[in-house]
Design a protein around this motif. Structure first.
Motif, PDB file in Angstrom:
ATOM      1  N   PRO A  94      -3.165  71.783   0.224  1.00  0.00           N
ATOM      2  CA  PRO A  94      -3.286  70.361  -0.169  1.00  0.00           C
ATOM      3  C   PRO A  94      -4.666  69.762   0.094  1.00  0.00           C
ATOM      4  CG  PRO A  94      -1.322  70.714   1.184  1.00  0.00           C
ATOM      5  CD  PRO A  94      -2.148  71.966   1.280  1.00  0.00           C
ATOM      6  N   LYS A  95      -5.480  70.399   0.952  1.00  0.00           N
ATOM      7  CA  LYS A  95      -6.787  69.817   1.308  1.00  0.00           C
ATOM      8  C   LYS A  95      -7.619  69.549   0.054  1.00  0.00           C
ATOM      9  CE  LYS A  95      -7.035  72.136   5.827  1.00  0.00           C
ATOM     10  NZ  LYS A  95      -7.658  73.245   6.592  1.00  0.00           N
ATOM     11  N   SER A  96      -7.530  70.459  -0.891  1.00  0.00           N
ATOM     12  CA  SER A  96      -8.323  70.327  -2.120  1.00  0.00           C
ATOM     13  C   SER A  96      -7.822  69.136  -2.949  1.00  0.00           C
ATOM     14  CB  SER A  96      -8.210  71.630  -2.910  1.00  0.00           C
ATOM     15  OG  SER A  96      -8.939  71.555  -4.092  1.00  0.00           O
ATOM     16  N   LEU A  97      -6.500  68.962  -3.012  1.00  0.00           N
ATOM     17  CA  LEU A  97      -5.934  67.800  -3.710  1.00  0.00           C
ATOM     18  C   LEU A  97      -6.369  66.520  -3.007  1.00  0.00           C
ATOM     19  CD1 LEU A  97      -3.944  66.320  -5.664  1.00  0.00           C
ATOM     20  CD2 LEU A  97      -2.142  66.807  -3.969  1.00  0.00           C
ATOM     21  N   PHE A  98      -6.298  66.503  -1.692  1.00  0.00           N
ATOM     22  CA  PHE A  98      -6.659  65.295  -0.925  1.00  0.00           C
ATOM     23  C   PHE A  98      -8.115  64.926  -1.169  1.00  0.00           C
ATOM     24  CE2 PHE A  98      -3.246  66.404   2.530  1.00  0.00           C
ATOM     25  CZ  PHE A  98      -2.244  66.097   1.618  1.00  0.00           C
ATOM     26  N   GLN A  99      -8.956  65.930  -1.334  1.00  0.00           N
ATOM     27  CA  GLN A  99     -10.384  65.630  -1.576  1.00  0.00           C
ATOM     28  C   GLN A  99     -10.564  64.920  -2.917  1.00  0.00           C
ATOM     29  OE1 GLN A  99     -11.811  69.575  -0.797  1.00  0.00           O
ATOM     30  NE2 GLN A  99     -12.544  69.059   1.260  1.00  0.00           N
ATOM     31  N   VAL A 100      -9.801  65.330  -3.919  1.00  0.00           N
ATOM     32  CA  VAL A 100      -9.903  64.671  -5.237  1.00  0.00           C
ATOM     33  C   VAL A 100      -9.309  63.264  -5.178  1.00  0.00           C
ATOM     34  CG1 VAL A 100      -9.355  64.839  -7.709  1.00  0.00           C
ATOM     35  CG2 VAL A 100      -9.729  66.922  -6.380  1.00  0.00           C
ATOM     36  N   LEU A 101      -8.230  63.107  -4.393  1.00  0.00           N
ATOM     37  CA  LEU A 101      -7.583  61.790  -4.277  1.00  0.00           C
ATOM     38  C   LEU A 101      -8.465  60.794  -3.505  1.00  0.00           C
ATOM     39  CD1 LEU A 101      -3.884  62.771  -3.362  1.00  0.00           C
ATOM     40  CD2 LEU A 101      -4.746  62.007  -5.587  1.00  0.00           C
ATOM     41  N   SER A 102      -9.393  61.331  -2.699  1.00  0.00           N
ATOM     42  CA  SER A 102     -10.096  60.423  -1.771  1.00  0.00           C
ATOM     43  C   SER A 102     -11.540  60.106  -2.181  1.00  0.00           C
ATOM     44  CB  SER A 102     -10.089  61.025  -0.355  1.00  0.00           C
ATOM     45  OG  SER A 102     -10.690  62.292  -0.368  1.00  0.00           O
ATOM     46  N   VAL A 103     -11.915  60.500  -3.411  1.00  0.00           N
ATOM     47  CA  VAL A 103     -13.254  60.099  -3.891  1.00  0.00           C
ATOM     48  C   VAL A 103     -13.100  59.433  -5.269  1.00  0.00           C
ATOM     49  CG1 VAL A 103     -14.480  61.915  -2.620  1.00  0.00           C
ATOM     50  CG2 VAL A 103     -13.726  62.338  -4.950  1.00  0.00           C
ATOM     51  N   PRO A 104     -13.993  58.469  -5.578  1.00  0.00           N
ATOM     52  CA  PRO A 104     -13.872  57.763  -6.860  1.00  0.00           C
ATOM     53  C   PRO A 104     -14.412  58.585  -8.032  1.00  0.00           C
ATOM     54  CG  PRO A 104     -15.714  56.881  -5.608  1.00  0.00           C
ATOM     55  CD  PRO A 104     -15.065  57.924  -4.740  1.00  0.00           C
ATOM     56  N   LYS A 105     -14.216  58.044  -9.241  1.00  0.00           N
ATOM     57  CA  LYS A 105     -14.763  58.694 -10.453  1.00  0.00           C
ATOM     58  C   LYS A 105     -16.265  58.915 -10.249  1.00  0.00           C
ATOM     59  CE  LYS A 105     -13.385  55.578 -13.616  1.00  0.00           C
ATOM     60  NZ  LYS A 105     -12.178  54.811 -13.220  1.00  0.00           N
ATOM     61  N   ASP A 152      -9.774  74.307  -7.416  1.00  0.00           N
ATOM     62  CA  ASP A 152     -10.389  73.005  -7.744  1.00  0.00           C
ATOM     63  C   ASP A 152      -9.766  72.415  -9.012  1.00  0.00           C
ATOM     64  OD1 ASP A 152     -13.835  73.596  -6.619  1.00  0.00           O
ATOM     65  OD2 ASP A 152     -11.964  73.073  -5.579  1.00  0.00           O
ATOM     66  N   GLU A 153      -9.668  73.253 -10.055  1.00  0.00           N
ATOM     67  CA  GLU A 153      -9.114  72.738 -11.324  1.00  0.00           C
ATOM     68  C   GLU A 153      -7.629  72.411 -11.179  1.00  0.00           C
ATOM     69  OE1 GLU A 153     -12.243  75.075 -14.269  1.00  0.00           O
ATOM     70  OE2 GLU A 153     -10.142  74.818 -14.884  1.00  0.00           O
ATOM     71  N   LEU A 154      -6.921  73.257 -10.413  1.00  0.00           N
ATOM     72  CA  LEU A 154      -5.494  72.986 -10.148  1.00  0.00           C
ATOM     73  C   LEU A 154      -5.348  71.624  -9.482  1.00  0.00           C
ATOM     74  CD1 LEU A 154      -3.348  75.561  -8.075  1.00  0.00           C
ATOM     75  CD2 LEU A 154      -3.395  73.156  -7.531  1.00  0.00           C
ATOM     76  N   SER A 155      -6.191  71.391  -8.484  1.00  0.00           N
ATOM     77  CA  SER A 155      -6.097  70.152  -7.693  1.00  0.00           C
ATOM     78  C   SER A 155      -6.466  68.940  -8.519  1.00  0.00           C
ATOM     79  CB  SER A 155      -7.004  70.264  -6.465  1.00  0.00           C
ATOM     80  OG  SER A 155      -6.650  71.418  -5.719  1.00  0.00           O
ATOM     81  N   ARG A 156      -7.447  69.077  -9.386  1.00  0.00           N
ATOM     82  CA  ARG A 156      -7.842  67.970 -10.259  1.00  0.00           C
ATOM     83  C   ARG A 156      -6.715  67.613 -11.211  1.00  0.00           C
ATOM     84  NH1 ARG A 156     -12.400  65.976 -10.259  1.00  0.00           N
ATOM     85  NH2 ARG A 156     -13.331  67.753  -9.183  1.00  0.00           N
ATOM     86  N   ALA A 157      -6.060  68.652 -11.741  1.00  0.00           N
ATOM     87  CA  ALA A 157      -4.926  68.411 -12.654  1.00  0.00           C
ATOM     88  C   ALA A 157      -3.794  67.697 -11.917  1.00  0.00           C
ATOM     89  CB  ALA A 157      -4.434  69.729 -13.240  1.00  0.00           C
TER      90      ALA A 157
END
Ligand code: 6PG
Length: 262
Positions: A50-61, A16-21
């Motif tokens: 990549p699914k975890s990265l995509f989840q961060v990219l696809s939701v707003p602040k 999760d933290e990797l993907s957020r970064a």
């Protein structure tokens, strides 16, 4: 931490933290590319990470960065694809559609999947190569410059669909590669299927190549790739060494555990 000739290694507590970064990096990098060139060209990797990265990219602040990205000017490509239909459960395009494309306002014409319809994978590889030349406005012999190429790492040392024992990898190991080739097809015995992949020439020509690697099952392989002897025939991920751009390793602690980083 920077490892000479091996890039910038960044270790995080978990996926999760990797993907957020990585998502925060993408906000900065994509907006910079758009400011410079009017668009940002990205090649995505497949598999699960990549699914975890995509989840961060696809939701707003505050949980993601959806609203910080100019999706109208993002162009998505793929670093590799399984030679299956787009509706197959193993398709990288389908995974991306489910986790990202259906959730972000990216124009359909900005999404460039690897074709997998032709009975001959070589034809599809050539068609994707033509699409890249067209989209990047390059002539025969020139290489596209992606702003970001995301890669994963398999426990066997493959990346994209550059697998040990395939012709394309062998050609880069014995110096017989066609460096002008942008896309290759490869039969992967391990999975009994064809794959289509960007070549190391294209990947190494990007402004930034980012590996996203999570899990203890990758740690020993990662140690070989980053710290071991140069044996790209066995560890094709070692073929990745950007000629002009950055190389960043986004790792979680489990994946990095064998690196013995200070
Ligand atoms: C694919 C990928 C492949 C992937 C690695 C890691 O088509 O499977 O592009 O190169 O990145 O196999 O996969 P995971 O993220 O599922 O571990």
């Amino acid at each position: 931490m920077k490892i000479p000739d091996k890039g910038d290694v960044r270790v995080y507590e978990n996926l999760d933290e990797l993907s957020r970064a990585a998502a925060n990096d993408f906000v900065i990098r994509s907006n910079s590319a758009i400011q410079k060139n009017g668009k940002c060209c990205v090649a995505l990797s497949g598999g699960n990470t990549p699914k975890s990265l995509f989840q961060v990219l696809s939701v707003p602040k505050p949980d993601g960065v959806l609203d910080q990205i100019d999706w109208q000017r993002i162009h998505l490509f793929w670093g590799d694809e399984r030679y299956v239909s787009k509706s197959s459960s193993t398709s990288n395009f389908r995974m991306t559609q489910e986790y990202l494309l259906l959730k972000v306002p990216i124009p359909k014409e900005n999404v460039h999947p690897i074709p997998t319809k032709d009975p001959d994978p070589e034809v599809s590889a050539a068609n994707y190569e033509d699409l890249l030349k067209d989209e990047f406005g390059i002539a025969e012999g020139e290489l596209p410059i992606f702003d970001v190429i995301y890669l994963g790492l398999g426990p066997d040392g493959h990346t994209a669909s550059l697998f040990s024992g395939t012709k394309v990898v062998q050609s880069y190991c014995d110096g017989t590669e066609n460096a002008a080739r942008l896309v290759a097809s490869a039969w992967v015995e391990e999975f009994k299927m064809y794959r289509i992949t960007l070549t190391p020439s294209v990947i190494n020509n990007a402004w930034c190549v980012q590996f996203l690697i999570s899990g203890a099952d990758k740690s020993e392989t990662l140690k070989e790739v980053i710290k071991g002897a140069y044996r790209p025939d066995k560890f094709p991920a070692q073929l990745i060494n950007p000629t002009q751009g950055e190389l960043i390793w986004y790792l979680d602690k489990q994946a990095a555990q064998a690196l013995d980083l200070p």
